[in-house]
Design an enzyme around this catalytic site. Structure first.
Site, PDB file in Angstrom:
ATOM      1  N   ASP A  31       0.644  -1.367  -0.080  1.00 26.32           N
ATOM      2  CA  ASP A  31       0.166   0.081  -0.040  1.00 26.32           C
ATOM      3  C   ASP A  31       1.042   1.171   0.030  1.00 26.32           C
ATOM      4  OD1 ASP A  31      -2.091  -1.603   0.000  1.00 26.32           O
ATOM      5  OD2 ASP A  31      -2.791  -0.956   2.006  1.00 26.32           O
ATOM      6  N   ALA A  32       1.976   1.199   0.732  1.00 27.52           N
ATOM      7  CA  ALA A  32       2.928   2.264   0.838  1.00 27.52           C
ATOM      8  C   ALA A  32       3.522   2.589  -0.552  1.00 27.52           C
ATOM      9  CB  ALA A  32       3.882   2.165   1.930  1.00 27.52           C
ATOM     10  N   TYR A  34       2.191   2.014  -3.280  1.00 27.36           N
ATOM     11  CA  TYR A  34       0.953   2.258  -4.244  1.00 27.36           C
ATOM     12  C   TYR A  34       0.654   3.622  -3.934  1.00 27.36           C
ATOM     13  CZ  TYR A  34      -3.903   2.737  -5.904  1.00 27.36           C
ATOM     14  OH  TYR A  34      -5.012   3.058  -6.506  1.00 27.36           O
ATOM     15  N   ASP A  35       0.739   4.273  -2.516  1.00 26.70           N
ATOM     16  CA  ASP A  35       0.594   5.304  -2.292  1.00 26.70           C
ATOM     17  C   ASP A  35       1.588   6.404  -2.850  1.00 26.70           C
ATOM     18  OD1 ASP A  35      -1.860   4.956  -0.988  1.00 26.70           O
ATOM     19  OD2 ASP A  35      -0.800   4.804   1.135  1.00 26.70           O
ATOM     20  N   SER A  80     -12.941   7.593  -2.553  1.00 26.55           N
ATOM     21  CA  SER A  80     -11.924   7.045  -1.735  1.00 26.55           C
ATOM     22  C   SER A  80     -11.432   8.409  -1.025  1.00 26.55           C
ATOM     23  CB  SER A  80     -11.077   6.854  -2.882  1.00 26.55           C
ATOM     24  OG  SER A  80      -9.731   5.984  -2.337  1.00 26.55           O
ATOM     25  N   LEU A  81     -10.118   8.362  -0.405  1.00 29.88           N
ATOM     26  CA  LEU A  81      -9.602   9.326   0.356  1.00 29.88           C
ATOM     27  C   LEU A  81      -8.138   9.524  -0.125  1.00 29.88           C
ATOM     28  CD1 LEU A  81     -10.416   7.754   3.842  1.00 29.88           C
ATOM     29  CD2 LEU A  81     -11.431   9.961   2.875  1.00 29.88           C
ATOM     30  N   GLU A 113     -10.760   8.431  13.391  1.00 25.32           N
ATOM     31  CA  GLU A 113     -11.225   6.989  13.289  1.00 25.32           C
ATOM     32  C   GLU A 113      -9.921   6.140  12.541  1.00 25.32           C
ATOM     33  OE1 GLU A 113     -14.452   6.708  10.716  1.00 25.32           O
ATOM     34  OE2 GLU A 113     -15.434   8.291  11.608  1.00 25.32           O
ATOM     35  N   LYS A 115      -8.064   3.938  10.533  1.00 25.31           N
ATOM     36  CA  LYS A 115      -8.315   3.455   8.939  1.00 25.31           C
ATOM     37  C   LYS A 115      -8.139   2.040   9.114  1.00 25.31           C
ATOM     38  CE  LYS A 115      -7.438   4.633   4.323  1.00 25.31           C
ATOM     39  NZ  LYS A 115      -7.214   3.339   3.748  1.00 25.31           N
ATOM     40  N   ASP A 117      -7.880  -1.706   7.449  1.00 31.55           N
ATOM     41  CA  ASP A 117      -7.399  -2.194   6.338  1.00 31.55           C
ATOM     42  C   ASP A 117      -8.368  -3.458   5.791  1.00 31.55           C
ATOM     43  OD1 ASP A 117      -5.883  -2.330   4.183  1.00 31.55           O
ATOM     44  OD2 ASP A 117      -3.959  -3.075   5.012  1.00 31.55           O
ATOM     45  N   GLU A 172     -16.600  -1.037   6.816  1.00 30.52           N
ATOM     46  CA  GLU A 172     -15.366  -1.680   6.240  1.00 30.52           C
ATOM     47  C   GLU A 172     -15.502  -3.064   6.798  1.00 30.52           C
ATOM     48  OE1 GLU A 172     -13.169  -0.064   4.654  1.00 30.52           O
ATOM     49  OE2 GLU A 172     -11.382  -0.881   4.669  1.00 30.52           O
ATOM     50  N   TYR A 220     -18.845   3.406   9.342  1.00 29.24           N
ATOM     51  CA  TYR A 220     -18.115   4.557   9.760  1.00 29.24           C
ATOM     52  C   TYR A 220     -18.605   5.560   8.679  1.00 29.24           C
ATOM     53  CZ  TYR A 220     -15.315   2.552   5.983  1.00 29.24           C
ATOM     54  OH  TYR A 220     -14.657   2.041   4.861  1.00 29.24           O
ATOM     55  N   LYS A 283     -12.175  13.199   9.759  1.00 26.99           N
ATOM     56  CA  LYS A 283     -13.294  13.650   9.091  1.00 26.99           C
ATOM     57  C   LYS A 283     -13.983  15.143   9.443  1.00 26.99           C
ATOM     58  CE  LYS A 283     -14.663   8.952   7.762  1.00 26.99           C
ATOM     59  NZ  LYS A 283     -15.485   7.775   8.129  1.00 26.99           N
ATOM     60  N   LYS A 307      -1.614   8.504   6.754  1.00 25.13           N
ATOM     61  CA  LYS A 307      -1.226   7.245   6.677  1.00 25.13           C
ATOM     62  C   LYS A 307       0.129   7.034   7.400  1.00 25.13           C
ATOM     63  CE  LYS A 307      -3.443   5.091   3.324  1.00 25.13           C
ATOM     64  NZ  LYS A 307      -2.624   4.284   2.087  1.00 25.13           N
ATOM     65  N   CYS A 398      20.213  -0.296 -27.844  1.00 21.79           N
ATOM     66  CA  CYS A 398      18.851  -0.644 -27.367  1.00 21.79           C
ATOM     67  C   CYS A 398      19.051  -2.282 -27.079  1.00 21.79           C
ATOM     68  CB  CYS A 398      17.862  -0.261 -28.142  1.00 21.79           C
ATOM     69  SG  CYS A 398      16.251  -1.029 -28.189  1.00 21.79           S
ATOM     70  N   CYS A 401      16.583  -3.942 -29.749  1.00 19.17           N
ATOM     71  CA  CYS A 401      16.673  -4.017 -31.208  1.00 19.17           C
ATOM     72  C   CYS A 401      18.124  -3.868 -31.571  1.00 19.17           C
ATOM     73  CB  CYS A 401      15.974  -3.043 -31.984  1.00 19.17           C
ATOM     74  SG  CYS A 401      16.532  -1.308 -31.763  1.00 19.17           S
ATOM     75  N   CYS A 416      16.195   4.818 -27.594  1.00 17.28           N
ATOM     76  CA  CYS A 416      16.425   3.944 -28.824  1.00 17.28           C
ATOM     77  C   CYS A 416      16.290   4.611 -30.040  1.00 17.28           C
ATOM     78  CB  CYS A 416      15.632   2.563 -28.724  1.00 17.28           C
ATOM     79  SG  CYS A 416      15.583   1.873 -30.217  1.00 17.28           S
ATOM     80  N   CYS A 422      12.454  -1.236 -34.065  1.00 17.28           N
ATOM     81  CA  CYS A 422      12.684  -1.808 -32.689  1.00 17.28           C
ATOM     82  C   CYS A 422      11.247  -2.737 -32.249  1.00 17.28           C
ATOM     83  CB  CYS A 422      12.978  -0.550 -31.563  1.00 17.28           C
ATOM     84  SG  CYS A 422      13.043  -1.314 -30.027  1.00 17.28           S
TER      85      CYS A 422
HETATM   86  S1  IVH Z   1     -14.429   7.070   5.146  1.00 16.75           S
HETATM   87  C1  IVH Z   1     -15.648   9.447   1.191  1.00 16.75           C
HETATM   88  N1  IVH Z   1     -13.393   5.912   7.387  1.00 16.75           N
HETATM   89  O1  IVH Z   1     -10.211   3.799   3.168  1.00 16.75           O
HETATM   90  C2  IVH Z   1     -15.017   8.669   2.347  1.00 16.75           C
HETATM   91  N2  IVH Z   1     -12.896   5.052   5.216  1.00 16.75           N
HETATM   92  O2  IVH Z   1      -8.867   5.152   1.349  1.00 16.75           O
HETATM   93  C3  IVH Z   1     -15.057   7.245   2.469  1.00 16.75           C
HETATM   94  N3  IVH Z   1     -11.473   2.963   5.300  1.00 16.75           N
HETATM   95  O3  IVH Z   1     -12.724   3.124   0.747  1.00 16.75           O
HETATM   96  C4  IVH Z   1     -14.287   6.545   3.314  1.00 16.75           C
HETATM   97  N4  IVH Z   1     -11.339   2.901   7.371  1.00 16.75           N
HETATM   98  O4  IVH Z   1     -12.546   1.324   2.406  1.00 16.75           O
HETATM   99  C5  IVH Z   1     -13.448   5.932   5.933  1.00 16.75           C
HETATM  100  N5  IVH Z   1     -12.767   4.724   9.227  1.00 16.75           N
HETATM  101  C6  IVH Z   1     -12.665   5.009   7.911  1.00 16.75           C
HETATM  102  C7  IVH Z   1     -12.015   4.049   7.199  1.00 16.75           C
HETATM  103  C8  IVH Z   1     -12.036   4.100   5.727  1.00 16.75           C
HETATM  104  C9  IVH Z   1     -10.935   2.565   6.236  1.00 16.75           C
HETATM  105  C10 IVH Z   1     -11.174   2.608   3.800  1.00 16.75           C
HETATM  106  C11 IVH Z   1     -12.201   2.516   3.059  1.00 16.75           C
HETATM  107  C12 IVH Z   1     -12.088   3.622   1.848  1.00 16.75           C
HETATM  108  C13 IVH Z   1     -10.526   3.796   1.963  1.00 16.75           C
HETATM  109  C14 IVH Z   1     -10.069   4.911   1.423  1.00 16.75           C
END
Ligand code: IVH
Length: 669
Positions: A31-32, A34-35, A80-81, A113, A115, A117, A172, A220, A283, A307, A398, A401, A416, A422
C-alpha cells in the site's frame, strides 16, 4: 525521463496495481508503494494540471466488478480518500478547508477514526429492514454481496423505529489478525494478509464459504438517506452504535491541533490492535460543512487519511534491467533480492534514469537501502555495502533491437533510435493503440498484442483491422477458440469509427497525451483538416506552422514532436492504411452537462458570501470554466460586494452580469 514520461510510467504502474488489488485481491505492491506512486504522479500533475485528464488511473477508485456477481449501481458513488503522511501535509489539508470555507478564527473539529485495512461495503436498509449489500467495485458500480453479508453475525438485520425509510450505511469488512492466522493455518491456500483474506472470503459466489470465514464489520460513513439522522459525524456514529452497528471504539473527536497527538498515539498502539490499520481517517465533524466542502475527483475535501510512515529495508541489488518504452525511452529498474517489507515481498525498485544511477553510485551486487515512504517508491536510497560489481555502464545501444541509443540535447532520457524497427517500441505502441483511452479494443490487452506480434500477425496499427481476416487462424491458437476469436473480431469491428481526439491520442506521438490530443482535435475539428495542416506546417514560416504554434496549450516542444511524426514516411504510410480501415469522426463541441452554466466562461469578482474557491468549485462542477480576467469570451461575470474594474470591464464589453443570488439560482444552490 521527462515529466510526461515519468507520469505515464507511474500511471501505468498505478493501473496495474489497481487491477491487481481490486479485481484479483492479489496486490503486487505494498500500500505504501502504491501511495507513493500516486503521490509522485500527483506531484507531477500539480506542475502540469493540463495532464490531469490523462490520469484516469488516479481517479479510478476500485476495480471493475468481478464477473459472476450481480452488478449494483451505487446511488451515490463510493469514493476514496486522499492521503497525507506527516503533520505538515495534514496542516495543508486543514488550511485548504479553511480557505475553501473562508473560515477566520474558529477551530475545525474532526472525528479521528482508525483507518481499517479491509474492504468497504455499502449496506442498504429499506423500511428498516436490511435489503442489500454491495462492494465498492469501481466506485460507481459494485458487486451485490447481499447473500455473503447476511452470513455476518454482527450485521443488524433490522433498524429501530427512529431510522429512516431508506438509508445506506457504509463501513469496512475486515478480518482480525487472529482469524486471519487461524484461516491460513487451516487451509493450503495462503492469503498474504488479513485484507486479502477478507476480500477473498467475502467475494465468494458460494456464500456458504463466506459463512465459514470469520469476518467483522465496522460502520463509519453515510451513503444516501431519505431523512438526515444527525448534524455531526460524531452523532451519526453514535446513532449507528445505538442501532446495533459495530463502530470503532477508538474513534475520538479532536480539534485540528489535536490530530498530531492522536496520530502518534494510534501509531504506538497499532501493533497491539487485534486488526490491521494503516493510518487514521480525519473527517470534518459538522455535516453541513462536509456538504459544502463536497468532493474533488475521487475524494472528499472534508476527509483525509493520514497514513503511517513506511519502513526502510535493505537488500541486494541483483540486476539493473533496462526496459524500452513506446517512445524508445530506456528506463532502468532495479531487480532486488526479494525482501519482505511490511509483510509484502518487494522485488523491483525504480532507478529513474541514467544520471540517478550514477548519482547514487549503485552497482549490481551492492547491498542497497530501500525506502517505502511517501515520495518515490520503492526507492533506492543508496548503497549500504559495496559488492564486487563494477560501476554500472548504461547501455548506449537498445537492449531489444540493438540500435544506437542516444541522449538528445539535455534530455535525461536515453532513447533507442530504432523507431519502428525496434520490436519493443512497436509492441508498446500497439499496446497503447488498443488501450482504454485510445481505441479501447476489448480483448486486445498487453498479452494478446504481444502474442499476435510475436506470431507475425501484427506489425503496425493498421494490421489490427486485418485481424478479423485471420479469425480462423486465431481460433486455432492455443488458448483461443471460435467464440473468443469471433468476439475479438466483433470488438475490432466496433472500433472502426472513432472520435478524432482518441484517434490522435492512439497514434502514440511523443508528448501527445489525451489532453493534448483533445486540444488538437478541438482546434482542427476534422481528421482531414488536421493532417493537411500538419503536412503544410512542415514548412518553416508557413501559416500552418504559425497556426500550430498559436494553439493554447501546445508549446514548441509538442509542436516539434508532431511535425517529426508527420515527417516520417512510415508514419504517413500507416496513416494511409488506417484511413482505408476507419472512419474518424469530427470533433464535437464538448458535451455539455445539463446546466445553464455548462460550457460557459465565468469570472467571479468582489466579495461573495461563499469563499472564492467554493464558488469556483461549484461552477466548475456544473461544467463552467472559471477564469480570472474578463474578455469578449466571458459569458458571465458574477459580481459580489465592492466589485471593481472587472465589473466595469464587463459592462464595457456587454458581458452578462450576475448578482450572487442570480448565480446561486442558476447553480441550484
Ligand atoms: S471514510 C468518502 N472511514 O479507506 C469517504 N474510510 O482510502 C469514505 N477506510 O474506501 C471513506 N477505514 O475502504 C472511511 N474509518 C474509515 C475508514 C475508511 C478504512 C477505507 C475505505 C475507503 C478507503 C479510502
Amino acid at each position: 525521463m521527462n515529466d510526461r514520461e515519468k507520469l505515464n510510467a507511474l500511471l501505468a504502474k498505478i493501473e496495474v496495481a489497481n487491477s491487481a488489488y481490486h479485481e484479483r485481491d492479489a496486490p503486487e505492491i505494498t500500500d505504501a508503494d502504491y501511495d507513493a506512486l500516486r503521490r509522485e504522479a500527483e506531484a507531477i500533475l500539480a506542475e502540469h494540471p493540463e495532464w490531469r485528464e490523462d490520469a484516469k488511473a488516479l481517479s479510478q477508485v476500485g476495480g471493475k466488478p468481478a464477473a459472476g456477481f450481480k452488478k449494483m449501481t451505487h446511488r451515490t458513488p463510493m469514493l476514496s480518500l486522499d492521503n497525507v503522511f506527516n503533520a505538515e501535509e495534514f496542516e495543508d489539508f486543514v488550511a485548504r478547508i479553511r480557505r475553501f470555507l473562508g473560515l477566520k478564527n474558529e477551530a475545525l473539529e474532526f472525528v479521528a477514526e482508525p483507518k481499517m485495512d479491509g474492504l468497504s461495503i455499502s449496506l442498504t436498509y429499506e423500511h428498516r429492514k436490511f435489503a442489500r449489500a454491495a462492494t465498492r467495485g469501481d466506485g460507481l458500480v459494485g458487486e451485490d454481496v447481499t447473500a455473503n453479508i447476511l452470513t455476518l453475525e454482527s450485521l443488524p438485520r433490522e433498524l429501530p423505529k427512529d431510522a429512516p425509510d431508506f438509508i445506506e450505511i457504509r463501513g469496512e469488512v475486515y478480518m482480525t489478525k487472529a482469524d486471519f492466522l487461524a484461516l491460513n493455518a487451516s487451509q493450503e491456500r495462503q492469503f498474504a494478509n488479513p485484507r486479502n483474506a477478507a476480500a477473498g472470503s467475502l467475494r465468494q459466489l458460494d456464500a456458504s464459504i463466506t459463512a465459514q470465514r470469520k469476518l467483522s464489520l465496522f460502520a463509519y460513513a453515510q451513503g444516501e438517506t431519505s431523512v438526515s439522522v444527525a448534524q455531526t459525524h460524531w452523532d451519526y456514529l453514535d446513532t449507528l452504535r445505538r442501532w446495533g452497528f459495530a463502530v470503532n471504539p477508538l474513534s475520538r473527536l479532536v480539534k485540528e491541533d489535536g490530530a498530531e497527538d492522536f496520530q502518534t498515539g494510534m501509531g504506538a498502539q497499532r501493533a497491539e490492535l487485534p486488526y490491521d490499520i494503516d493510518g487514521v481517517v480525519y473527517k470534518v465533524n459538522d455535516l453541513a460543512l462536509q456538504n459544502r466542502l463536497g468532493f474533488v475527483g475521487r475524494a472528499p475535501r472534508w476527509a483525509v487519511a493520514w497514513k503511517f510512515p513506511a519502513e526502510k529495508a535493505s537488500t541486494v541489488l541483483e540486476d539493473i534491467e533496462i526496459q524500452v518504452g513506446r517512445t524508445g525511452a530506456l528506463t532502468p529498474r532495479a531487480r532486488l533480492k526479494p525482501v519482505n517489507v511490511g509483510g509484502v515481498l518487494v522485488t523491483y525498485a525504480t532507478l529513474h534514469n541514467e544520471d540517478e544511477i550514477a548519482r547514487k553510485g549503485v552497482r549490481i551486487g551492492d547491498v542497497v537501502e530501500l525506502q517505502r515512504a511517501g515520495d518515490v517508491i520503492p526507492q533506492i536510497l543508496g548503497v549500504l555495502k559495496r559488492g564486487e560489481g563494477q560501476p554500472f555502464k548504461f547501455p548506449d545501444h537498445c537492449p531489444v533491437c540493438g540500435s544506437l541509443a542516444v541522449r538528445v540535447d539535455d534530455d535525461v532520457v536515453r532513447r533507442c533510435t530504432g523507431g519502428l524497427i525496434c520490436p519493443a517500441q512497436i509492441v508498446e505502441r500497439l499496446i497503447h493503440f488498443c488501450s482504454r483511452g485510445a481505441f479501447d479494443i476489448e480483448g486486445m490487452g498487453e498479452k494478446t498484442v504481444r502474442e499476435f506480434h510475436d506470431a507475425g500477425l501484427l506489425r503496425s496499427a493498421a494490421d489490427i483491422f486485418a485481424l478479423p481476416v485471420h479469425e480462423a487462424e486465431i481460433a486455432g491458437r492455443e488458448g483461443w477458440g471460435e467464440v473468443s476469436a469471433a468476439k475479438l473480431s466483433a470488438a475490432i469491428a466496433a472500433r472502426r469509427e472513432i472520435g478524432l481526439a482518441r484517434f490522435i491520442f492512439a497514434l502514440g506521438i511523443r508528448r501527445i497525451g489525451e489532453n493534448n490530443a483533445k486540444l488538437l482535435a478541438r482546434h482542427y475539428g476534422s481528421y482531414a483538416h488536421w493532417k493537411q495542416a500538419m503536412l503544410a506546417a512542415q514548412m518553416v514560416g508557413s501559416d500552418a506552422r504559425l497556426e500550430l504554434g498559436s494553439i493554447s496549450g501546445i508549446g514548441p516542444a509538442i509542436a516539434q514532436d508532431l511535425l517529426a511524426f508527420f515527417a516520417e514516411e512510415h508514419n504517413l504510410a500507416t496513416l494511409a492504411r488506417l484511413e482505408a480501415e476507419l472512419r474518424v469522426q469530427d470533433e464535437q463541441a464538448a458535451a455539455g452537462i445539463d446546466s445553464p452554466l455548462a460550457g460557459k466562461v465565468m469570472v467571479f469578482t468582489g466579495t461573495l458570501s461563499m469563499a472564492r474557491p467554493e464558488a469556483k468549485a461549484r461552477a466548475e462542477a456544473l461544467g463552467a470554466k472559471v477564469t480570472e480576467s474578463v474578455s469578449k469570451k466571458t459569458d458571465f461575470v458574477v459580481v459580489g460586494e465592492d466589485a471593481g474594474s472587472k465589473a466595469k470591464k464587463a459592462v464595457e464589453l456587454g458581458v452578462t452580469i450576475l448578482t450572487e443570488p442570480q448565480f446561486r439560482e442558476m447553480a441550484g444552490l
